[in-house]
Design an enzyme around this catalytic site. Structure first.
Site, short mmCIF file in Angstrom:
data_model
loop_
_atom_site.label_atom_id
_atom_site.label_comp_id
_atom_site.label_asym_id
_atom_site.label_seq_id
_atom_site.Cartn_x
_atom_site.Cartn_y
_atom_site.Cartn_z
N THR A 144 0.68 -1.23 -0.22
CA THR A 144 -0.05 -0.06 -0.05
C THR A 144 0.91 1.46 -0.08
O THR A 144 0.54 2.16 -0.58
CB THR A 144 -0.87 0.10 1.30
OG1 THR A 144 -1.57 -1.21 1.39
CG2 THR A 144 -1.78 1.28 1.29
N THR B 159 -0.19 -3.64 9.63
CA THR B 159 -0.27 -4.97 9.31
C THR B 159 0.11 -5.75 10.48
O THR B 159 0.86 -5.45 11.53
CB THR B 159 0.98 -5.54 8.14
OG1 THR B 159 1.05 -6.51 8.15
CG2 THR B 159 2.38 -4.73 8.51
N ILE B 160 -0.46 -6.93 10.76
CA ILE B 160 -0.38 -7.86 11.45
C ILE B 160 1.33 -8.33 11.59
O ILE B 160 1.68 -8.84 12.60
CB ILE B 160 -1.20 -8.99 11.74
CG1 ILE B 160 -1.08 -10.06 10.32
CG2 ILE B 160 -2.97 -8.60 11.83
CD1 ILE B 160 -1.70 -11.26 10.57
N ASP B 161 1.80 -8.30 10.39
CA ASP B 161 3.17 -9.01 10.23
C ASP B 161 4.25 -8.01 10.91
O ASP B 161 5.43 -8.53 11.15
CB ASP B 161 3.39 -9.15 8.65
CG ASP B 161 2.35 -9.86 7.85
OD1 ASP B 161 1.59 -10.41 8.62
OD2 ASP B 161 2.17 -9.70 6.72
N ARG C 216 1.59 -34.59 24.15
CA ARG C 216 1.62 -34.32 22.69
C ARG C 216 2.48 -32.99 22.47
O ARG C 216 2.73 -32.28 23.08
CB ARG C 216 0.50 -34.13 22.21
CG ARG C 216 -0.33 -35.49 21.82
CD ARG C 216 -1.90 -35.19 21.35
NE ARG C 216 -2.43 -36.05 20.99
CZ ARG C 216 -3.95 -36.12 20.78
NH1 ARG C 216 -4.55 -34.97 21.05
NH2 ARG C 216 -4.55 -37.49 20.46
N GLY D 133 2.24 -13.88 9.14
CA GLY D 133 3.51 -13.18 9.50
C GLY D 133 4.24 -12.86 8.19
O GLY D 133 5.39 -12.20 7.86
O1 F6P Z 1 0.11 -9.50 5.40
C1 F6P Z 1 -1.12 -9.90 6.29
C2 F6P Z 1 -1.37 -11.38 6.05
O2 F6P Z 1 -2.59 -11.93 7.08
C3 F6P Z 1 -0.30 -12.56 6.27
O3 F6P Z 1 0.29 -12.53 7.28
C4 F6P Z 1 -0.70 -13.57 5.41
O4 F6P Z 1 0.19 -14.10 4.87
C5 F6P Z 1 -1.55 -12.80 4.45
O5 F6P Z 1 -1.86 -11.51 4.70
C6 F6P Z 1 -2.90 -13.73 3.82
O6 F6P Z 1 -3.20 -12.87 2.72
P1 F6P Z 1 -4.95 -13.11 2.28
O7 F6P Z 1 -5.93 -12.08 2.98
O8 F6P Z 1 -4.66 -12.72 0.83
O9 F6P Z 1 -5.37 -14.36 2.30
#
Ligand code: F6P
Length: 381
Positions: free
Chosen positions: A121, A141-143, A178, A186
């Site tokens: 973005t 971003t969550i990442d 287990r 991420g």
């Molecule tokens: O970038 C955020 C994220 O949630 C990543 O952690 C994940 O790999 C990806 O987006 C998933 O993307 P989509 O929403 O296109 O499935």
């Protein structure tokens, strides 16, 4: 003088989108500035899909601080510089639609556009800024992998959800002796995995930044077994890969055309099977998925998102366009979008999440790596 601004939320959603929107609207209202939501990310700029946002009694931006998702939608495949167009005969073309979007911005009279999103973005934001649009970015971003900022909004909530999952896996894992593997999101960075592993007390954390040796992880678990602990918690980032191996790809949207369409996923079950074979302990995988992005933001994310929204509007009032609101040395600050994209300079050429993009990964001297190692979390090396 700014009179009218637009807000767009783009990329995968996070908890905190609405809190940022609300903070921008509230700050704008104090300065008699009109706010509009641009619906479904950059798509809304092309389709001229704008929605008035206010905090009046029936206003769209009222009561949204604790809500998940985005009241103005979001899009994960709308790079207007390389936009998918389906022709009448069904054939598909990728076209540069940025000039059309810029004309729409001018016609509607937006003095500034706020771009809430991750590296892809902000790459488009920088490209629009280069073409003369007044842009201010907010890192989402969550990442947690946007360059130039210490933290993105949405990350803390994702870590908290992953931590709760680990807590729950702990009790079932201990009961049934287990190995419980948790695959978290991420992308190409291990922030969620490593922070959740520390917060949840995991034994092993496999992250993209450290290609792993499965034997090393298995040794850690066997040591636990020898000390009488007949269960283990393993957190695996979706982007983790073995030494000399590749990341696990779940699928590729649109044959990889347009934006980065690679969907990571599937490493968790592989790791679980290998650890079961190597240790003799039964193993189960849980893939956490989209719950990391949905639902109400944590208190931390509500505050961070509000600070980001206020900072973004302040930058607009100061005329500091072409910038990204960031956290630097623990304080709100800003950097130029040029700095954010790094060497990914060519306009529209590539989006985010690609080899050229400037993402922030974990470094080996980061405190979280040092902390994890010192408390005995095995990082697969
Ligand atoms: O970038 C955020 C994220 O949630 C990543 O952690 C994940 O790999 C990806 O987006 C998933 O993307 P989509 O929403 O296109 O499935």
């Amino acid at each position: 003088m700014i009179k009218r601004v637009g807000i767009l939320a783009n990329g995968g959603d996070v908890s905190g989108f609405n809190a940022v929107i609300r903070a921008i609207v509230k700050t704008a209202e104090n300065h008699d500035i009109e706010c509009y939501g641009i619906v479904d990310g950059y798509n809304g700029l092309l389709k001229k899909d704008f929605e008035r946002l206010t905090t009046d009694i029936h206003g769209e931006a009222l009561g949204i601080l604790p809500t998940g998702g985005s009241i103005i939608g979001s899009s994960t495949n709308s790079n207007l510089f390389n936009y998918k167009v389906v022709n009448e005969d069904g054939s598909v073309e990728y076209k540069d639609m940025s000039d059309q979007a810029i004309q729409n911005i001018k016609e509607f009279g937006f003095d500034c556009i706020f771009t809430l999103g991750g590296d892809g973005t902000q790459k488009s934001a920088r490209d629009f800024s280069t073409k003369g649009v007044n842009i201010i970015g907010v890192p989402k971003t969550i990442d947690n992998d946007v360059a130039c900022t210490e933290i993105t909004f949405g990350f803390n909530t994702a870590v908290s959800v992953a931590m709760e999952a680990i807590d729950r896996l702990h009790t079932t894992g201990a009961t049934h002796h287990r190995i419980m593997v948790l695959e978290v999101m991420g992308r190409y960075a291990g922030w969620i995995a490593l922070e959740a592993a520390i917060a949840g007390g995991a034994d092993v954390a496999l992250i993209p930044e450290i290609p792993y040796d499965i034997e090393s992880a298995a040794r850690k678990i066997k040591n636990r077994i020898n000390r009488g602990k007949k269960f283990a918690i393993v957190v695996v980032a979706e982007g983790a890969k073995p030494k000399g191996g590749e990341m696990t790809i779940e699928n590729t949207r649109d044959n990889g055309s347009g934006v980065d369409n690679t969907k990571l996923g599937g490493i968790g079950p592989i790791v679980a099977k290998q650890l079961q074979d190597l240790t003799g302990l039964e193993a189960r995988n849980t893939t956490l998925g989209y719950v990391q992005r949905g639902g109400t933001p944590t208190a931390y994310d509500r505050i961070l998102s509000t600070e980001y929204g206020v900072k973004a509007m302040q930058l607009a009032l100061e005329g500091k366009f072409g910038t990204l609101a960031v956290v630097k040395n623990g304080k709100m600050d800003s950097v130029s979008l040029e700095e954010v994209v790094g060497n990914n300079k060519e306009i529209g050429a590539v989006s985010g999440n690609t080899a050229e993009s400037n993402i922030r990964k974990i470094k080996m001297d980061d405190d979280i790596v040092i902390t994890a190692r010192n408390i005995g979390i095995n990082l697969g090396d």
